[in-house]
Write a protein that holds these residues in place. Structure first.
Motif, short mmCIF file in Angstrom:
data_model
loop_
_atom_site.label_atom_id
_atom_site.label_comp_id
_atom_site.label_asym_id
_atom_site.label_seq_id
_atom_site.Cartn_x
_atom_site.Cartn_y
_atom_site.Cartn_z
N SER A 22 0.84 -1.19 0.00
CA SER A 22 0.00 0.00 0.00
C SER A 22 0.87 1.24 0.00
O SER A 22 1.74 1.40 0.87
CB SER A 22 -0.91 0.01 1.23
N GLN A 23 0.67 2.13 -0.96
CA GLN A 23 1.41 3.39 -0.99
C GLN A 23 1.00 4.29 0.16
O GLN A 23 1.78 5.11 0.63
CB GLN A 23 1.20 4.10 -2.32
N LYS A 24 -0.22 4.11 0.64
CA LYS A 24 -0.73 4.94 1.72
C LYS A 24 -0.16 4.54 3.08
O LYS A 24 0.25 5.38 3.88
CB LYS A 24 -2.25 4.88 1.74
N THR A 25 -0.14 3.20 3.36
CA THR A 25 0.25 2.73 4.69
C THR A 25 1.59 2.01 4.74
O THR A 25 2.13 1.78 5.82
CB THR A 25 -0.82 1.77 5.25
N GLY A 26 2.10 1.59 3.57
CA GLY A 26 3.33 0.81 3.54
C GLY A 26 3.12 -0.65 3.88
O GLY A 26 4.07 -1.40 4.01
N THR A 27 1.87 -1.06 4.04
CA THR A 27 1.54 -2.44 4.39
C THR A 27 1.78 -3.38 3.21
O THR A 27 1.34 -3.11 2.10
CB THR A 27 0.06 -2.56 4.83
N GLU A 28 2.51 -4.47 3.46
CA GLU A 28 2.73 -5.52 2.46
C GLU A 28 1.59 -6.52 2.58
O GLU A 28 1.27 -6.97 3.68
CB GLU A 28 4.07 -6.22 2.71
N TYR A 29 0.98 -6.87 1.45
CA TYR A 29 -0.17 -7.77 1.46
C TYR A 29 0.15 -9.18 0.96
O TYR A 29 -0.71 -10.05 1.00
CB TYR A 29 -1.31 -7.18 0.63
N ILE A 30 1.37 -9.43 0.50
CA ILE A 30 1.77 -10.75 0.02
C ILE A 30 2.81 -11.32 0.98
O ILE A 30 3.75 -10.63 1.39
CB ILE A 30 2.36 -10.66 -1.41
N TRP A 31 2.67 -12.59 1.34
CA TRP A 31 3.61 -13.26 2.24
C TRP A 31 5.01 -13.18 1.68
O TRP A 31 5.26 -13.53 0.53
CB TRP A 31 3.18 -14.71 2.44
#
Length: 63
Positions: A15-24
């Motif tokens: 996520s560009q907004k939060t920096g959260t990675e969504y893929i393992w």
């Protein structure tokens, strides 16, 4: 977003907004293997075929 050059495996969505990675990311301290995103299906279809809008299509295991 990051994609492997061989096999076209999606391997990162951040996520560009939060920096959260969504893929393992295969953290070896937890489980060092990847869990690929299978598209358009997971597994196999009965007889390897499906019908869409009256037309029959072949689709191998995992698409």
């Amino acid at each position: 977003m990051s994609v492997q050059k061989t096999g076209i495996e999606l391997c990162s969505v951040i996520s560009q907004k939060t920096g959260t990675e969504y893929i393992w990311q295969a953290d070896p301290d937890i489980w060092g293997s990847h869990a690929p995103v299978l598209f358009p299906i997971i597994g196999a279809l009965k007889s390897g075929k499906f019908i869409f809008n009256g037309d029959t299509y072949s689709l191998p295991k995992h698409g």
